[in-house]
Structure formats: structure tokens, C-alpha cells
Design a protein around this motif. Structure first.
Motif, mmCIF file in Angstrom:
data_model
loop_
_atom_site.group_PDB
_atom_site.id
_atom_site.type_symbol
_atom_site.label_atom_id
_atom_site.label_comp_id
_atom_site.label_asym_id
_atom_site.label_seq_id
_atom_site.Cartn_x
_atom_site.Cartn_y
_atom_site.Cartn_z
ATOM 1 N N LEU A 188 0.714 -1.218 0.060
ATOM 2 C CA LEU A 188 -0.045 0.174 -0.045
ATOM 3 C C LEU A 188 0.894 1.335 -0.020
ATOM 4 N N PRO A 189 0.200 2.348 -0.633
ATOM 5 C CA PRO A 189 1.112 3.774 -0.511
ATOM 6 C C PRO A 189 0.944 4.277 0.748
ATOM 7 N N GLU A 190 1.861 5.265 1.037
ATOM 8 C CA GLU A 190 2.053 5.908 2.157
ATOM 9 C C GLU A 190 0.870 6.929 2.372
ATOM 10 N N SER A 191 0.529 7.523 1.227
ATOM 11 C CA SER A 191 -0.536 8.498 1.146
ATOM 12 C C SER A 191 -1.277 8.570 -0.268
ATOM 13 N N VAL A 192 -2.539 9.199 -0.089
ATOM 14 C CA VAL A 192 -3.272 9.327 -1.449
ATOM 15 C C VAL A 192 -3.763 10.458 -1.762
ATOM 16 N N PRO A 193 -4.011 10.819 -2.612
ATOM 17 C CA PRO A 193 -4.545 12.307 -2.978
ATOM 18 C C PRO A 193 -5.803 12.571 -2.407
ATOM 19 N N LEU A 194 -6.066 13.655 -1.949
ATOM 20 C CA LEU A 194 -7.224 14.221 -1.368
ATOM 21 C C LEU A 194 -8.478 13.709 -2.146
ATOM 22 N N ALA A 195 -8.607 13.862 -3.305
ATOM 23 C CA ALA A 195 -9.669 13.711 -4.065
ATOM 24 C C ALA A 195 -10.164 12.076 -4.198
ATOM 25 N N VAL A 196 -8.841 11.364 -4.034
ATOM 26 C CA VAL A 196 -9.280 9.922 -3.890
ATOM 27 C C VAL A 196 -10.033 9.437 -2.504
ATOM 28 N N ALA A 197 -9.113 10.056 -1.389
ATOM 29 C CA ALA A 197 -9.795 9.990 0.032
ATOM 30 C C ALA A 197 -11.220 10.475 0.328
ATOM 31 N N ALA A 198 -11.406 11.737 -0.559
ATOM 32 C CA ALA A 198 -12.913 12.141 -0.432
ATOM 33 C C ALA A 198 -13.775 11.067 -1.113
ATOM 34 N N ARG A 199 -13.573 10.826 -2.443
ATOM 35 C CA ARG A 199 -14.431 9.923 -2.873
ATOM 36 C C ARG A 199 -14.460 8.569 -2.339
ATOM 37 N N ASN A 200 -13.431 8.119 -1.554
ATOM 38 C CA ASN A 200 -13.587 6.795 -0.827
ATOM 39 C C ASN A 200 -14.501 6.948 0.353
ATOM 40 N N SER A 201 -14.464 8.359 1.030
ATOM 41 C CA SER A 201 -15.228 8.550 2.148
ATOM 42 C C SER A 201 -16.565 8.369 2.048
ATOM 43 N N GLY A 202 -16.919 8.971 0.754
ATOM 44 C CA GLY A 202 -18.167 9.034 0.346
ATOM 45 C C GLY A 202 -18.915 7.337 0.173
ATOM 46 N N ARG A 203 -18.242 6.615 -0.284
ATOM 47 C CA ARG A 203 -18.448 5.153 -0.505
ATOM 48 C C ARG A 203 -18.439 4.460 0.577
ATOM 49 N N ALA A 204 -17.717 4.889 1.797
ATOM 50 C CA ALA A 204 -17.576 4.145 3.116
ATOM 51 C C ALA A 204 -19.032 4.355 3.958
ATOM 52 N N ALA A 205 -19.448 5.857 3.587
ATOM 53 C CA ALA A 205 -20.478 6.231 4.430
ATOM 54 C C ALA A 205 -21.658 5.671 3.914
ATOM 55 N N LEU A 206 -21.661 5.576 2.417
ATOM 56 C CA LEU A 206 -23.034 4.984 1.708
ATOM 57 C C LEU A 206 -22.717 3.217 2.021
ATOM 58 N N LEU A 207 -21.842 2.651 2.337
ATOM 59 C CA LEU A 207 -21.729 1.334 2.581
ATOM 60 C C LEU A 207 -22.649 1.071 3.994
ATOM 61 N N ALA A 208 -22.351 1.904 4.973
ATOM 62 C CA ALA A 208 -22.893 1.773 6.027
ATOM 63 C C ALA A 208 -24.402 1.785 6.145
ATOM 64 N N HIS A 209 -24.829 2.917 4.950
ATOM 65 C CA HIS A 209 -26.500 2.711 4.619
ATOM 66 C C HIS A 209 -26.880 1.556 4.199
ATOM 67 N N ALA A 210 -26.062 1.100 3.071
ATOM 68 C CA ALA A 210 -26.498 0.186 2.110
ATOM 69 C C ALA A 210 -26.558 -1.284 2.850
ATOM 70 N N ILE A 211 -25.635 -1.518 3.751
ATOM 71 C CA ILE A 211 -25.525 -2.952 4.380
ATOM 72 C C ILE A 211 -26.700 -3.073 5.515
ATOM 73 N N THR A 212 -27.176 -2.002 5.959
ATOM 74 C CA THR A 212 -28.069 -1.782 6.992
ATOM 75 C C THR A 212 -29.513 -1.676 6.772
ATOM 76 N N THR A 213 -29.747 -0.960 5.384
ATOM 77 C CA THR A 213 -31.042 -0.382 5.253
ATOM 78 C C THR A 213 -31.185 -0.499 3.709
ATOM 79 N N GLU A 214 -30.612 -0.323 2.873
ATOM 80 C CA GLU A 214 -30.883 -0.251 1.280
ATOM 81 C C GLU A 214 -29.849 -1.036 0.524
ATOM 82 N N PRO A 215 -29.900 -2.536 0.586
ATOM 83 C CA PRO A 215 -28.816 -3.558 0.014
ATOM 84 C C PRO A 215 -28.825 -3.100 -1.525
ATOM 85 N N SER A 216 -29.853 -2.543 -2.173
ATOM 86 C CA SER A 216 -29.805 -2.312 -3.498
ATOM 87 C C SER A 216 -28.675 -1.476 -4.192
ATOM 88 N N LEU A 217 -28.037 -0.693 -3.164
ATOM 89 C CA LEU A 217 -27.006 0.072 -3.230
ATOM 90 C C LEU A 217 -25.690 -0.327 -2.941
#
Ligand code: ADP
Ligand SMILES: N[C@@H](CCOP(=O)(O)O)C(=O)O
Length: 297
Positions: A188-217
Motif C-alpha cells: 500500500l502507498p504511504e498517502s493518497v490524493p485528497l480527491a481519492v480520499a474524499a471519494r472513498n469517504s463517500g463510498r464508506a458512508a454509503l456502505l454503512a447505509h446500504a448494508i443496514t438499510t438499502e442493500p440495492s445500493l
């Protein structure tokens, strides 16, 4: 203690999920000496002395509790979680050691404060909390440390427990190939660009919603930007399987640091998983709603 799958795509080093595969550990204080017995997965491979991971974890727990280790100890461990496959065997063993030592020091393992202690110490030993927290609590776990930045390893781990949607069936495809987590982390790399981290944050937040409430996502929610592509050359066959499953419409990721593949299938997509994954060891599992399960003798 149950096995666990970590990351689930974008939840790198924070999101985990327990899997219904259980290790069994028993310990008894004796007058002197150390006896370690290992059965099942790991037998004939793991050391049977003080360097055994469970024994080391017990010592670390006694130190954290400021309790003197006993004069002697007998440890009997029966492992069902496969080693070095990305199903959290090391965290399961560490949680076992910390839980046993804490119980031997007189604490009740069904007490919330005791579980929080076990979770914190086990996550610190493992170095990342995602697997350990799932083995401690069961279900789906989201873990964080008090410290967000700084040069030192974070301490004081905390966990929120989420209930997975009943339509989500975890299916693991376990290859014979082994890959140590340490090797996979070195890719793994030591660091990632901010834009990549931001995109990943959005997906991780969506994951918490999808796995509990809306599996179609779950398809967009399981897209990771931090680790899987960096590790592709360490598990090319597993990544090819992830790609094929996703092309077939099944949300699939690498389980932990791999090489096991995790499909978060709906009940209706199970046949698609079996069709695409033909050839591997395919296990349809459930998610236990509890982790550490104390047993009376
Ligand atoms: N029950 C156990 N007893 C002793 N050591 C264990 C046990 N389970 C795991 N380990 C140690 O952890 C290693 C695997 O850890 P790791 O590389 O993190 O893979 P994973 O946790 O994904 O299975 C094993 O090779 C072994 O050294
Ligand atoms: N977040 C960790 C998870 C490692 O899980 P394991 O089951 O492979 O030990 C990582 O991706 O390195």
C-alpha cells in the motif's frame, strides 16, 4: 470467537463484519509451566510456547489490567478460521487471548465495559480494529480511534455496532493460496490524493447505509479506492473473480487483505455467485449477532 471479514470495499481499517465460523479457546490457571495445545487450523504450524499469539495476547491484556500473570497456564485452542486467507484469523486469536486473560482476572465478558476493554486492547495489538471489533461484537462494526492524526499508532479504539439487512448473505470464496496481512499491507502507498480520499469517504458512508438499510445500493457502496487495486498483483486470481462477479451484478470485494473474495449477495443472486465462482471453495455464511461467546465449563 467468530471469524471476520474486513474493509467490505471502502471501509479500509474501519469496517468489519463477523462471519459464522468459530474458533474455540479454553484456558486454565495452573501451579506452574505453560502448556499450549492447538487443534484444527493452525495445528502443526503455530508455535506451542510463549510466542503463541494467544499467549502473547493474554500477557498484553494482563499488563493492560496491571495484573500479574499466573504461575502456570494451560491453553487449548481449536481453530476453524483458515489462516492467512483474509478471514481475520490473527484477530480472532488475539481477541481470544485478551478475552481469556480478562475473564481469568475476574471480569465478566458480558459486561459492556469489559467488552470495550477487550476491543481496545485487541485492536491495539492487531494494529487495526476492523477484524478484532467484529470478532468481539459480532454483526457489522465501524471502529475509530480517539486520535485522528499524529505519528504514533492510534490508541483508544471505539466501535459502533450495526445490524446488517436480513437480505444480505455473505458468501466467501476461499482460495488455497495464502497471503499474510503484513505482505499485503506492504503493497500500500504511504498517502493518497485528497480527491481519492474524499471519494472513498463517500463510498464508506454509503456502505454503512446500504448494508443496514438499502442493500440495492451495495454495488456502488462496495467500490474501494484505497487498497484493492494497489494489491492486485498480490492476488490476481481473486481480483479477476471480484471483477467477474461485479460484471455479473454481484457486489463483490476482497475479504480483508485477501486472497479470499467476499460476495454480499442477495438471496436471489446466490446462484450467480456459484456460477461465476465455480472451482473455488464457496461458503454461504451468516452474520452472527454476537461475538465473543463465553462458555461455562
Ligand atoms: N489460532 C492461532 N494461534 C496462533 N497463531 C495464529 C492463530 N491464528 C492466526 N495466527 C497467526 O496469524 C497469522 C495469520 O495472520 P494474518 O497474516 O493477519 O492473516 P489472517 O488474519 O487474514 O488470517 C498466522 O500465520 C499465525 O502466525
Ligand atoms: N484492513 C486490513 C484487514 C486485514 O484483514 P485480514 O483478515 O487479512 O487480516 C487490511 O486490509 O490490511
Amino acid at each position: 470467537m467468530p471469524a471476520s471479514t474486513a474493509n467490505l470495499g471502502p471501509g479500509f481499517d474501519s469496517i468489519g463484519m463477523a462471519l459464522d465460523v468459530w474458533d474455540d479457546a479454553r484456558a486454565e490457571v495452573t501451579d506452574g509451566g505453560l502448556v499450549v495445545e492447538a487443534r484444527g487450523n493452525g495445528a502443526g504450524e503455530v508455535p506451542l510456547d510463549g510466542s503463541h499469539l494467544v499467549v502473547r495476547s493474554m500477557r498484553a491484556a494482563w499488563e493492560a489490567l496491571d495484573v500479574a500473570p499466573p504461575a502456570g497456564l494451560e491453553l487449548r485452542y481449536t481453530g476453524a478460521v483458515p489462516h492467512s486467507r483474509g478471514m481475520g484469523s490473527s484477530a480472532t486469536a488475539i481477541v481470544a487471548g485478551v478475552a481469556l486473560a480478562t475473564a481469568l482476572a475476574g471480569h465478566e465478558l458480558d459486561d459492556a465495559a469489559t467488552l470495550a476493554f477487550v476491543n481496545d486492547v485487541a485492536s491495539s495489538i492487531e494494529g487495526h480494529p476492523d477484524n478484532a471489533s467484529a470478532s468481539v461484537y459480532g454483526s457489522v462494526t465501524v471502529s475509530w480511534a480517539d486520535v485522528l492524526e499524529g505519528p504514533d499508532a492510534p490508541r483508544d479504539w471505539h466501535t459502533a455496532v450495526l445490524r446488517p439487512h436480513p437480505d444480505v448473505v455473505p458468501v466467501v470464496i476461499v482460495p488455497a493460496q495464502r497471503l499474510s496481512t503484513a505482505t499485503a499491507r506492504a503493497a500500500l502507498p504511504e498517502s493518497v490524493p485528497l480527491a481519492v480520499a474524499a471519494r472513498n469517504s463517500g463510498r464508506a458512508a454509503l456502505l454503512a447505509h446500504a448494508i443496514t438499510t438499502e442493500p440495492s445500493l451495495l454495488m456502488p457502496a462496495t467500490l474501494d479506492a484505497l487498497h484493492q487495486e494497489h494489491r492486485r498483483s498480490a492476488y490476481p486470481d481473486s481480483m479477476a473473480l471480484v471483477d467477474a462477479l461485479r460484471d455479473a451484478g454481484v457486489p463483490a470485494v476482497i475479504s480483508g487483505a485477501g486472497p479470499t473474495v467476499l460476495a454480499l449477495a442477495s438471496r436471489f443472486a446466490l446462484s450467480a455467485v456459484h456460477d461465476v465462482a465455480r472451482g473455488g471453495e464457496v461458503l454461504e455464511l451468516s452474520v452472527p449477532t454476537h461475538g465473543i461467546t463465553p462458555m461455562s465449563r
